[in-house]
Design a protein around this motif. Sequence first.
Motif, PDB file in Angstrom:
ATOM      1  N   GLY A   1      17.338   2.971  -2.493  1.00 22.55           N
ATOM      2  CA  GLY A   1      17.879   3.613  -1.301  1.00 22.55           C
ATOM      3  C   GLY A   1      18.068   2.642  -0.154  1.00 22.55           C
ATOM      4  O   GLY A   1      19.173   2.509   0.395  1.00 22.55           O
TER       5      GLY A   1
ATOM      6  N   TRP B   1      21.806   6.535  -2.099  1.00 22.02           N
ATOM      7  CA  TRP B   1      20.547   7.242  -1.874  1.00 22.02           C
ATOM      8  C   TRP B   1      20.369   8.407  -2.849  1.00 22.02           C
ATOM      9  O   TRP B   1      19.263   8.670  -3.327  1.00 22.02           O
TER      10      TRP B   1
ATOM     11  N   ARG C   1       9.323   7.836   3.373  1.00 25.53           N
ATOM     12  CA  ARG C   1      10.532   7.012   3.280  1.00 25.53           C
ATOM     13  C   ARG C   1      10.789   6.249   4.581  1.00 25.53           C
ATOM     14  O   ARG C   1      11.314   5.145   4.569  1.00 25.53           O
TER      15      ARG C   1
END
Length: 236
Positions: free
Chosen positions: A18, A44, A189
């Motif tokens: 990602g 992603w 993330r």
Amino acid sequence: MNIFTSELVGTAILILLGNGVVANVVLNKTKGNNSGWIVITFGWAMAVFIGVFISSKTSGGHINPAITIALAYLGKVDLSLVPAYIGGQLSGAMLGSLLVWLAYKQHYTATDDTAAKLATFSTGPAIRNTFHNLITEAIGTFVLVFAVLFIIAPASSLGALDALPAAFIVLAIGLSLGGATGYAINPARDLGPRIMHALLPIGKKGHSDWAYSWIPVVGPIIGALLAAIIFKYYMI
């Protein structure tokens, strides 16, 4: 430890691919430089597919504390396992970000834009406004978690989900809602890579924007809990 390791590996792959696609698009002298938002959103989505696919058999493939928290609220994950899930996710996010830096190290050196460098680690708003940025992250994560809950129902106690639908959900969120804040929709993330941005010896990297860092953590948690609450009563 199996849950911790599974989530660590799955999240590391998520972030490697990602944030890797972001690095490919925004850093100088890459073959994908300036290839645009569609490349990033598709990259992603594929990162989510592979990360979930790898980790789903052992841990359910959460790779996102927002998913774990929602499933814990619904009683699909034992509360005693939540630290192992989130610990694995945060550790994996940090590891994946380290690998992105190693893969693109020459390109970080060739890039002077500090905002572009930070974008390969963490998200940031297009227009900075605390309230609206928080709401945007909550809405995006609500969509993610609400949709995932329908995918996995009925589900095992681990909340295993199918990888391909999850990827399509993230693709849709990125294309439709991602332009305002970069759609973190996942506390690990954003936080894990942001920590690595602060720690790694990246030349001319600028600041890590800690003033914004709580929004991609709190917003997704709010959105996830709202999705779980509505799902619980909607299903009844």
